[in-house]
Design a protein around this motif. Structure first.
Motif, short mmCIF file in Angstrom:
data_model
loop_
_atom_site.label_atom_id
_atom_site.label_comp_id
_atom_site.label_asym_id
_atom_site.label_seq_id
_atom_site.Cartn_x
_atom_site.Cartn_y
_atom_site.Cartn_z
N VAL A 290 0.82 -1.21 0.00
CA VAL A 290 0.00 0.00 0.00
C VAL A 290 0.86 1.27 0.00
O VAL A 290 0.47 2.29 -0.59
CB VAL A 290 -0.99 -0.01 1.19
N GLY A 291 2.02 1.21 0.61
CA GLY A 291 2.90 2.37 0.59
C GLY A 291 3.39 2.68 -0.82
O GLY A 291 3.46 3.86 -1.22
N VAL A 292 3.72 1.65 -1.57
CA VAL A 292 4.14 1.83 -2.96
C VAL A 292 2.98 2.39 -3.79
O VAL A 292 3.16 3.28 -4.63
CB VAL A 292 4.63 0.49 -3.55
N LEU A 293 1.77 1.89 -3.54
CA LEU A 293 0.61 2.37 -4.28
C LEU A 293 0.35 3.85 -4.01
O LEU A 293 -0.02 4.60 -4.92
CB LEU A 293 -0.62 1.55 -3.91
N LYS A 294 0.53 4.27 -2.79
CA LYS A 294 0.33 5.70 -2.47
C LYS A 294 1.31 6.56 -3.25
O LYS A 294 0.94 7.60 -3.82
CB LYS A 294 0.50 5.92 -0.96
N ARG A 295 2.57 6.13 -3.30
CA ARG A 295 3.58 6.91 -4.03
C ARG A 295 3.27 6.92 -5.53
O ARG A 295 3.38 7.95 -6.19
CB ARG A 295 4.97 6.34 -3.78
N GLN A 296 2.87 5.75 -6.05
CA GLN A 296 2.57 5.67 -7.48
C GLN A 296 1.37 6.53 -7.83
O GLN A 296 1.35 7.20 -8.87
CB GLN A 296 2.32 4.22 -7.88
N ALA A 297 0.34 6.53 -6.98
CA ALA A 297 -0.85 7.35 -7.23
C ALA A 297 -0.47 8.83 -7.31
O ALA A 297 -0.92 9.55 -8.21
CB ALA A 297 -1.89 7.12 -6.15
N TYR A 298 0.35 9.27 -6.38
CA TYR A 298 0.78 10.68 -6.36
C TYR A 298 1.53 11.03 -7.65
O TYR A 298 1.25 12.06 -8.29
CB TYR A 298 1.67 10.92 -5.14
N GLU A 299 2.48 10.15 -8.04
CA GLU A 299 3.27 10.42 -9.24
C GLU A 299 2.41 10.38 -10.50
O GLU A 299 2.57 11.21 -11.41
CB GLU A 299 4.40 9.38 -9.36
N LEU A 300 1.48 9.43 -10.58
CA LEU A 300 0.62 9.31 -11.76
C LEU A 300 -0.22 10.56 -11.96
O LEU A 300 -0.34 11.08 -13.09
CB LEU A 300 -0.29 8.09 -11.61
N LEU A 301 -0.82 11.05 -10.90
CA LEU A 301 -1.65 12.25 -11.02
C LEU A 301 -0.81 13.48 -11.38
O LEU A 301 -1.20 14.31 -12.20
CB LEU A 301 -2.42 12.48 -9.72
N LYS A 302 0.36 13.57 -10.78
CA LYS A 302 1.24 14.71 -11.04
C LYS A 302 1.73 14.72 -12.50
O LYS A 302 1.83 15.78 -13.12
CB LYS A 302 2.45 14.66 -10.10
N ASN A 303 1.99 13.51 -13.05
CA ASN A 303 2.62 13.41 -14.37
C ASN A 303 1.64 13.36 -15.54
O ASN A 303 2.07 13.32 -16.69
CB ASN A 303 3.51 12.17 -14.42
N THR A 304 0.34 13.32 -15.24
CA THR A 304 -0.62 13.16 -16.33
C THR A 304 -1.66 14.28 -16.42
O THR A 304 -2.17 14.57 -17.50
CB THR A 304 -1.38 11.83 -16.21
N GLY A 305 -2.03 14.84 -15.28
CA GLY A 305 -3.07 15.86 -15.28
C GLY A 305 -4.48 15.30 -15.37
O GLY A 305 -5.45 16.04 -15.58
N TYR A 306 -4.64 13.98 -15.23
CA TYR A 306 -5.97 13.38 -15.27
C TYR A 306 -6.82 13.84 -14.09
O TYR A 306 -6.30 14.20 -13.03
CB TYR A 306 -5.86 11.85 -15.25
N GLU A 307 -8.13 13.75 -14.27
CA GLU A 307 -9.06 14.15 -13.22
C GLU A 307 -9.78 12.95 -12.62
O GLU A 307 -10.78 13.10 -11.91
CB GLU A 307 -10.09 15.14 -13.80
N GLU A 308 -9.28 11.75 -12.91
CA GLU A 308 -9.87 10.55 -12.32
C GLU A 308 -8.79 9.48 -12.19
O GLU A 308 -7.91 9.35 -13.05
CB GLU A 308 -11.01 10.02 -13.20
N ILE A 309 -8.86 8.73 -11.09
CA ILE A 309 -7.94 7.62 -10.88
C ILE A 309 -8.76 6.36 -10.62
O ILE A 309 -9.73 6.37 -9.85
CB ILE A 309 -6.96 7.90 -9.71
N SER A 310 -8.41 5.28 -11.30
CA SER A 310 -9.14 4.03 -11.19
C SER A 310 -8.25 2.96 -10.58
O SER A 310 -7.08 2.82 -10.97
CB SER A 310 -9.61 3.57 -12.59
N LEU A 311 -8.79 2.22 -9.61
CA LEU A 311 -8.04 1.13 -8.99
C LEU A 311 -8.29 -0.15 -9.77
O LEU A 311 -9.42 -0.63 -9.85
CB LEU A 311 -8.47 0.97 -7.53
N ASN A 312 -7.23 -0.69 -10.35
CA ASN A 312 -7.36 -1.82 -11.27
C ASN A 312 -7.15 -3.15 -10.55
O ASN A 312 -6.13 -3.36 -9.90
CB ASN A 312 -6.34 -1.68 -12.40
N SER A 313 -8.13 -4.04 -10.68
CA SER A 313 -8.06 -5.37 -10.05
C SER A 313 -9.24 -6.19 -10.55
O SER A 313 -10.25 -5.64 -10.98
CB SER A 313 -8.12 -5.23 -8.53
#
Length: 621
Positions: A290-313
């Protein structure tokens, strides 16, 4: 410059040129002269769909992290560009460099859906690469396929040099290093195929031969060269937390089908639904830290400018740290006005509580997948949902403010009866009753329930791989039965019903369980103009049936026949982790309506424990 000017000229004549120009945010540009290996990564469908595929983004990022590899992208040209390329004999080109695909070292094609098979031939044809692997020379790219459809690659065996079975994070580095050695040696093309067959997970179809019995079933399937393995073991990224993941994914110019950041939280599924291929081939279930996921989520939003994040599973509710992750995302995303999408949730109090935190209830609808209308049939397929749980979950959702519900079912499941079909409508009506039991002043508008049914296709490496399918007439009659049952419900005005095309289902079944004899029919269908078969506007069932007749293939042989328990399947040479003995037991239990516990409750002994990862290590007993 002449090459670029020509492409600019033709792109001005197509509907959406942004599909082909490249240069999107986060796309990778390298000096082609410094790359030892040029890899064209292909999704055989239109750009907007291909850009939504997570697996392709993962490999694109992973390959380009190697200094000696330049990975570029290519998608199926829409019919307008297809026509121009054919008429003017212009070879298909990659997005990043605009170089011709035929000049690359590899053409890698992800195969997600059987109805894209003719699009694969389109890519080869427009690239001016010989369609048949046996006709390719030393300077032609090696065509390699990956993805879920490679768990039965045989219908496509004639067109591919190699297939990669399993998850791409494990063996590609070894394959690339081997390729560089082969290229430096000056050896023949066939020698690389022989060497590649020694890399774990790599299947070279030309190095195997199939023989058949008089009744048309497979007699044997064996290597035809020394040193070639008789079985191919799927590759698994056991430590998913450590696996490569793109935090700077390419952002498309056009609105993609999945227009959002995607955060993969786990692979595999503990549930064991007997119809679900993904739930079997992606075993064992592995979670990301979960710690890795938190970091990845932050980086993904910062690097893309998207307005939605989806949890894939495959089953987000089963991720053990879901609450902690969602709470972090709410805190992190709240100030950015970023929406959180939670697909694949179960219908229980925990999931509804999570969804209530992240969704705008007035605008959203809840999606449930009971798969079968009756409890008897849900037990057969091992869905693990009781009617009480479904109605209780729906009731809590309505009390929480939702009034729109989408319900997904399958028709044509093993042992299904007309009563099971009618039960779909009754279940929808009972859900509506739960809504209208709420005092009027507390309701959130009119109740809207949408039923959608697809038709069951038995897939390789599932307990139902022995089951037969039905005729398209039977499927249509089943849909009509549901439709009539909906009309007879008290709350029929609150219920809407949609169903899948029957013709497409039959063809999907043929291609899903076929053998390499089908290659001739796939080729003939493409020659007749079949393309974008997954799109209802383009699918031509008559041309497909003509192709089967002209190549001497009876599609009913692959669909309407229940398999003998000892029959040799075209995919039996693949070790997918789950054993055939386990699948046989599950099929027998299905006939008896016996429900198997999920992997966290009790190990079912499926065979995936040998990978020593995920839930199999956490709960070995």
């Amino acid at each position: 410059m002449r090459k670029l000017a020509l492409k600019d000229e033709i792109l001005l004549r197509v509907e959406k040129p942004a599909r082909y120009i490249g240069n999107e945010i986060n796309s990778v540009i390298k000096d082609t002269a410094k790359a030892d290996i040029r890899f064209a990564m292909c999704f055989p469908d239109v750009y907007e769909i291909g850009m939504s595929h997570l697996g392709m983004q993962i490999l694109y990022d992973m390959f380009n992290k190697r200094e000696d590899v330049y990975c570029e992208r290519v998608y199926s040209p829409w019919p307008d560009l297809h026509r121009i390329l054919k008429e003017q004999k212009i070879p298909l080109f990659a997005l990043e460099s605009q170089d011709e695909i035929r000049t690359f070292d590899f053409l890698g094609i992800t195969i997600q859906y059987e109805m894209c098979y003719t699009n694969i031939l389109q890519i080869l044809d427009l690239s001016q690469i010989p369609l048949l692997a046996k006709e390719r020379g030393k300077e032609t790219p090696f065509v390699i396929g990956g993805g879920p459809c490679t768990y039965n690659p045989e219908p496509l065996a004639d067109f591919f040099d190699l297939f990669y079975i399993g998850e791409g994070e494990t063996s590609y580095d070894a394959l690339f290093d081997l390729y560089k050695e082969w290229k430096a040696s000056g050896a023949e093309r066939s020698e690389f195929l022989r060497l590649a067959a020694g890399v774990p997970g790599i299947y070279a179809p030309s190095l195997y031969e199939a023989s058949y019995k008089e009744d048309g079933t497979l007699a044997s399937f064996c290597p035809n060269a020394e040193g070639v393995p008789s079985r191919i073991e799927k590759q698994v990224a056991v430590r998913l937390t450590d696996a490569s993941y793109p935090v700077k994914p390419v952002v498309p110019f056009l609105k993609a089908t999945q227009d959002r950041v995607v955060l993969e939280i786990q692979r595999g599924c503990i549930r064991g639904c007997r119809f679900c291929q993904a739930g079997m081939i992606y075993r064992p279930t592995r979670e990301k830290d979960v710690g890795v996921l938190k970091r990845q989520a932050y980086e993904l939003l910062k690097n893309t400018g998207y307005e939605e994040i989806s949890l894939n599973s495959l089953s987000s509710s089963d991720y053990s740290k879901l609450k902690e992750l969602v709470d972090y995302l709410i805190e992190e995303c709240g100030g950015r006005h970023v929406n959180i999408s939670l697909p694949s949730l179960r219908i229980d109090e925990f999931s509804l509580d999570v969804m209530g935190k992240v969704q705008d209830i007035k605008k959203s609808s809840l999606t449930f997948a009971p798969e079968a209308g009756s409890q008897r049939l849900r037990d057969v397929i091992n869905k693990g949902l009781t009617e009480e749980v479904i109605l209780e979950g729906a009731g809590k959702a309505f009390e929480g403010g939702w009034q729109k519900v989408k319900l997904y079912f399958m028709l044509g499941l093993p042992t299904e009866t007309e009563a099971d079909q009618e039960a779909i409508a009754r279940l929808a009506n009972e859900i509506a009753v739960r809504y209208y039991d709420i005092p009027k002043e507390k309701r959130n508008g009119k109740c809207q329930i949408t039923i959608s049914t697809s038709f069951f296709v038995p897939k390789p490496f599932t307990p139902f791989q022995w089951a037969s399918m039905h005729t398209k007439e039977h499927y249509m009659k089943s849909a009509q039965t549901v439709n009539e049952a909906v009309k007879n419900q008290l709350n029929r005005k609150s219920i809407r019903y949609n169903w899948h095309e029957t013709d497409v289902t039959v063809l999907e079944g043929v291609l899903a369980r076929g053998d390499r004899r089908l290659g001739a029919a796939i080729l003939r269908a493409y020659e007749k103009g079949c393309l974008f078969d997954a799109w209802s506007d383009f699918y031509d069932h008559n041309k497909w049936m003509e192709s089967f007749r002209e190549t001497g293939i009876d599609p009913d042989f692959y669909t309407l026949r229940e398999r003998d328990m000892e029959e040799v399947f075209p995919w039996d040479f693949i070790d997918a982790g789950v054993t055939k003995a386990f699948l046989k037991k599950e099929y027998a239990d299905a006939q008896k309506g016996i429900v198997s516990p999920n992997c966290r409750m009790q190990c079912g002994g499926c065979g995936a424990g040998k990978y020593q990862g995920g839930v199999c290590v956490e709960n070995p007993d």
